[in-house]
Design a protein around this motif. Structure first.
Motif, PDB file in Angstrom:
ATOM      1  N   THR A  66       0.850  -1.180   0.000  1.00 34.42           N
ATOM      2  CA  THR A  66       0.000   0.000   0.000  1.00 34.42           C
ATOM      3  C   THR A  66       0.885   1.228   0.000  1.00 34.42           C
ATOM      4  O   THR A  66       1.670   1.448   0.918  1.00 34.42           O
ATOM      5  CB  THR A  66      -0.902   0.022   1.254  1.00 34.42           C
ATOM      6  N   ALA A  68       1.820   5.088   0.349  1.00 38.97           N
ATOM      7  CA  ALA A  68       1.337   6.193   1.177  1.00 38.97           C
ATOM      8  C   ALA A  68       1.124   7.394   0.263  1.00 38.97           C
ATOM      9  O   ALA A  68       2.038   7.781  -0.475  1.00 38.97           O
ATOM     10  CB  ALA A  68       2.340   6.526   2.281  1.00 38.97           C
ATOM     11  N   HIS A 202       1.705   6.531   6.680  1.00 41.56           N
ATOM     12  CA  HIS A 202       0.301   6.084   6.664  1.00 41.56           C
ATOM     13  C   HIS A 202      -0.521   6.721   7.782  1.00 41.56           C
ATOM     14  O   HIS A 202      -1.661   6.317   8.008  1.00 41.56           O
ATOM     15  CB  HIS A 202       0.233   4.563   6.733  1.00 41.56           C
ATOM     16  N   LYS A 220      -5.714  10.626   8.185  1.00 44.61           N
ATOM     17  CA  LYS A 220      -4.459  10.236   8.837  1.00 44.61           C
ATOM     18  C   LYS A 220      -4.024  11.306   9.839  1.00 44.61           C
ATOM     19  O   LYS A 220      -4.536  12.407   9.848  1.00 44.61           O
ATOM     20  CB  LYS A 220      -3.356  10.076   7.772  1.00 44.61           C
TER      21      LYS A 220
END
Ligand code: MTE
Ligand code: MO
Length: 250
Positions: A66, A68, A202, A220
């Motif tokens: 994943t 960021a 993240h 976030k």
């Protein structure tokens, strides 16, 4: 499944200020004709809830890498959403592995307060492997661990009339969700990702995961949660001013 739809509804009732029995409510963005699409999506989804209570969860083998995106370092003044007040505070906290960091929970709660990471770690945790879908067209599957937002809100004491939960951060991003999504069993304040502490990029030390909506709602770098009775569009830093829909249900 650890949580039943009955539990969700009980939570809604506990939350107060919500429609029950399937009747649609006035959408928060009502009044702006350009937002009638939001009105439709919001109410249509709220009426479909009984058939899709939980977002799909995956297995460990489905986890992908994943990337960021958006703000990855709130302390960097070259970031597009750099916050000159809060960004340097985040940098100081990050340098000390977030010792001294605490999440503020204020607004329409009986017991406003601050929750340190250690305190949040003592709440019952939930781990879920879910797909993050960014509005820009990519998606990724990760494992998220954290405390259900519902538990923190109930600990703080949700006041009757509370309808929205607003998230403030260490960059300029801020966003809100309604109490229905706030009390959803998969809406968690995540401090862990893929079995480790949430990496800086993240959203360390804490981000929200809103699995029922598009990726940008999973704010976030949380700093403060404000429970509100009135809809707050976030002003010039809100989604609406930024051209995004406030409600991005998937
Ligand atoms: N505070 C903050 N939260 C944010 C953003 C941001 O720029 N700042 N970007 C959003 C967007 S558009 C996406 S797709 C996800 C990205 O999360 P990731 O960096 O873990 O992939 O965070 C969301 N939350
Ligand atoms: Mo995104």
């Amino acid at each position: 499944m650890a949580f039943s739809r009955r539990g969700v509804l009980a939570g809604m009732a506990a939350g107060g200020g919500l429609m029950l029995g399937g009747c649609a409510q006035e959408p928060p963005t009502y009044g702006n004709v350009l937002r009638m699409g939001d009105w439709f999506t919001y109410n249509a989804q709220r009426m479909m809830i009984p058939r899709r209570a939980l977002a799909r969860e995956y297995g460990r083998g489905d986890i992908t890498s994943t990337v960021a995106v958006g703000t990855v370092n709130p302390g960097n003044d070259h970031e597009a959403a750099f916050n000159p007040t809060a960004g340097p505070l985040w940098a100081q906290l990050a340098a000390r592995e977030f010792a001294g960091w605490a999440l503020e929970v204020v607004g329409a709660v009986a017991r406003p307060g601050r929750y340190s990471l250690d305190t949040l770690l003592r709440f019952p945790a939930r781990t879920q492997i879910t797909r993050h879908t960014c509005e820009e067209g990519w998606s990724a599957i990760s494992e998220w661990t954290g405390v259900p937002l519902r538990l923190v809100l109930e600990h703080a004491g949700i006041m009757p009339g509370a309808r929205f939960v607003k998230f403030e951060t260490y960059d300029l991003a801020q966003d809100s969700i309604d109490m229905f999504d706030a009390l959803h069993p998969q809406t968690i304040l995540a401090y862990g990702m893929n079995g480790t502490r949430l990496p800086h990029g993240h959203g360390a030390p804490l981000r929200v995961r809103v699995e029922t909506q598009l990726g940008y709602k999973s704010v976030k770098f949380l700093r403060r949660i404000v429970v509100t009775e009135q809809f707050d569009d976030g002003g010039k830093f809100g989604n609406i001013a930024g051209g995004y829909a406030w409600f991005a249900g998937i």
